[in-house]
Design a protein around this motif. Structure first.
Motif, mmCIF file in Angstrom:
data_model
loop_
_atom_site.group_PDB
_atom_site.id
_atom_site.type_symbol
_atom_site.label_atom_id
_atom_site.label_comp_id
_atom_site.label_asym_id
_atom_site.label_seq_id
_atom_site.Cartn_x
_atom_site.Cartn_y
_atom_site.Cartn_z
ATOM 1 N N LEU A 5 20.664 1.068 6.497
ATOM 2 C CA LEU A 5 19.924 0.262 5.521
ATOM 3 C C LEU A 5 18.701 -0.373 6.164
ATOM 4 C CD1 LEU A 5 22.733 -1.513 3.460
ATOM 5 C CD2 LEU A 5 21.185 0.289 2.702
ATOM 6 N N SER A 6 18.855 -0.868 7.382
ATOM 7 C CA SER A 6 17.716 -1.460 8.091
ATOM 8 C C SER A 6 16.636 -0.419 8.336
ATOM 9 C CB SER A 6 18.155 -2.044 9.437
ATOM 10 O OG SER A 6 18.968 -3.156 9.261
ATOM 11 N N SER A 7 17.033 0.739 8.814
ATOM 12 C CA SER A 7 16.070 1.805 9.095
ATOM 13 C C SER A 7 15.333 2.241 7.846
ATOM 14 C CB SER A 7 16.774 3.011 9.713
ATOM 15 O OG SER A 7 17.319 2.680 10.954
ATOM 16 N N ILE A 8 16.065 2.390 6.763
ATOM 17 C CA ILE A 8 15.460 2.796 5.496
ATOM 18 C C ILE A 8 14.467 1.740 5.029
ATOM 19 C CG2 ILE A 8 15.920 3.185 3.042
ATOM 20 C CD1 ILE A 8 18.625 4.440 3.978
ATOM 21 N N GLY A 9 14.902 0.489 5.035
ATOM 22 C CA GLY A 9 14.043 -0.596 4.583
ATOM 23 C C GLY A 9 12.801 -0.760 5.437
ATOM 24 N N ILE A 10 12.973 -0.727 6.746
ATOM 25 C CA ILE A 10 11.837 -0.927 7.648
ATOM 26 C C ILE A 10 10.860 0.235 7.571
ATOM 27 C CG2 ILE A 10 11.180 -1.067 10.088
ATOM 28 C CD1 ILE A 10 13.753 -2.781 10.455
ATOM 29 N N SER A 11 11.359 1.464 7.537
ATOM 30 C CA SER A 11 10.433 2.607 7.434
ATOM 31 C C SER A 11 9.702 2.593 6.099
ATOM 32 C CB SER A 11 11.167 3.937 7.651
ATOM 33 O OG SER A 11 11.990 4.266 6.554
ATOM 34 N N GLY A 12 10.374 2.145 5.048
ATOM 35 C CA GLY A 12 9.723 2.023 3.751
ATOM 36 C C GLY A 12 8.641 0.957 3.748
ATOM 37 N N LEU A 13 8.915 -0.164 4.410
ATOM 38 C CA LEU A 13 7.899 -1.229 4.531
ATOM 39 C C LEU A 13 6.689 -0.731 5.314
ATOM 40 C CD1 LEU A 13 10.115 -4.355 5.309
ATOM 41 C CD2 LEU A 13 8.813 -3.932 3.217
ATOM 42 N N GLN A 14 6.937 -0.012 6.388
ATOM 43 C CA GLN A 14 5.842 0.517 7.196
ATOM 44 C C GLN A 14 5.012 1.535 6.407
ATOM 45 O OE1 GLN A 14 8.198 1.870 10.525
ATOM 46 N NE2 GLN A 14 7.789 -0.008 11.693
ATOM 47 N N ALA A 15 5.681 2.369 5.626
ATOM 48 C CA ALA A 15 4.969 3.356 4.813
ATOM 49 C C ALA A 15 4.123 2.667 3.748
ATOM 50 C CB ALA A 15 5.968 4.308 4.151
ATOM 51 N N ALA A 16 4.676 1.660 3.084
ATOM 52 C CA ALA A 16 3.923 0.930 2.063
ATOM 53 C C ALA A 16 2.723 0.222 2.684
ATOM 54 C CB ALA A 16 4.831 -0.072 1.351
ATOM 55 N N GLN A 17 2.901 -0.339 3.883
ATOM 56 C CA GLN A 17 1.792 -1.012 4.563
ATOM 57 C C GLN A 17 0.690 -0.021 4.904
ATOM 58 O OE1 GLN A 17 1.503 -4.503 5.223
ATOM 59 N NE2 GLN A 17 -0.569 -3.737 5.382
ATOM 60 N N LEU A 18 1.062 1.169 5.368
ATOM 61 C CA LEU A 18 0.070 2.190 5.685
ATOM 62 C C LEU A 18 -0.684 2.613 4.419
ATOM 63 C CD1 LEU A 18 -1.256 4.001 7.796
ATOM 64 C CD2 LEU A 18 0.567 5.664 7.406
ATOM 65 N N ARG A 19 0.033 2.724 3.317
ATOM 66 C CA ARG A 19 -0.615 3.077 2.046
ATOM 67 C C ARG A 19 -1.615 2.001 1.624
ATOM 68 N NH1 ARG A 19 3.976 4.268 -2.105
ATOM 69 N NH2 ARG A 19 2.178 4.526 -3.468
ATOM 70 N N LEU A 20 -1.232 0.727 1.761
ATOM 71 C CA LEU A 20 -2.146 -0.373 1.417
ATOM 72 C C LEU A 20 -3.366 -0.382 2.339
ATOM 73 C CD1 LEU A 20 0.389 -3.256 0.715
ATOM 74 C CD2 LEU A 20 -1.165 -2.216 -0.945
ATOM 75 N N ASP A 21 -3.140 -0.223 3.635
ATOM 76 C CA ASP A 21 -4.243 -0.207 4.597
ATOM 77 C C ASP A 21 -5.198 0.948 4.332
ATOM 78 O OD1 ASP A 21 -3.086 -2.408 5.826
ATOM 79 O OD2 ASP A 21 -2.268 -1.263 7.521
ATOM 80 N N SER A 22 -4.642 2.114 4.064
ATOM 81 C CA SER A 22 -5.456 3.298 3.797
ATOM 82 C C SER A 22 -6.287 3.124 2.532
ATOM 83 C CB SER A 22 -4.548 4.523 3.669
ATOM 84 O OG SER A 22 -5.290 5.656 3.341
ATOM 85 N N SER A 23 -5.676 2.588 1.503
ATOM 86 C CA SER A 23 -6.394 2.370 0.250
ATOM 87 C C SER A 23 -7.506 1.347 0.430
ATOM 88 C CB SER A 23 -5.433 1.925 -0.849
ATOM 89 O OG SER A 23 -6.118 1.785 -2.066
#
Length: 101
Positions: A5-23
Motif C-alpha cells: 500500500l505504501s509503495s502504491i501510494g508513494i509511486s502514485g504521488l510521485q507520478a501525479a507530481q511529475l504530471r503537474l510539473d510537466s504540465s
C-alpha cells in the motif's frame, strides 16, 4: 500488504507530481516557437507494487492551454486519490494496533 500500500501510494504521488510539473513546464513554454510539449506516460509495475512513470516529448509542436488545464485537474485528482490510499493504510494500521493493545 502494508508495504505494498505504501509503495502504491508513494509511486502514485510521485507520478501525479511529475504530471503537474510537466504540465506547468508546458504552460510556461506555451508561446515558445517550436516547443514540443512534455508528455508523461505511466505503466503498471506490479513487481514494484506501484507504477513506472516516464517523461517524454510530443511529436508535434505546440501546447493547448485547455489541454494542460485538464491534465492539471486530472493529476490533482490522482494526487488526492493516492494520498487517500496512504491515509487508509495509516487508519488500518492504527486499528490493528488498537486491536492488539
Amino acid at each position: 500488504m502494508m508495504a505494498s500500500l505504501s509503495s502504491i501510494g508513494i509511486s502514485g504521488l510521485q507520478a501525479a507530481q511529475l504530471r503537474l510539473d510537466s504540465s506547468a513546464h508546458n504552460v510556461a513554454n506555451l508561446n515558445t516557437p517550436g516547443f514540443k510539449r512534455q508528455t508523461v506516460t505511466q505503466q503498471d509495475a506490479p513487481n514494484l507494487a506501484g507504477t513506472r512513470t516516464r517523461l517524454g516529448k510530443a511529436r508535434e509542436e505546440g501546447v493547448t492551454l485547455e489541454g494542460e488545464v485538464v491534465e492539471q485537474m486530472s493529476a490533482s485528482h490522482a494526487f488526492k486519490a493516492n494520498l487517500q490510499t496512504l491515509k487508509t493504510q495509516e487508519d488500518m494500521l492504527g486499528s490493528l494496533l488498537d486491536t492488539k493493545a
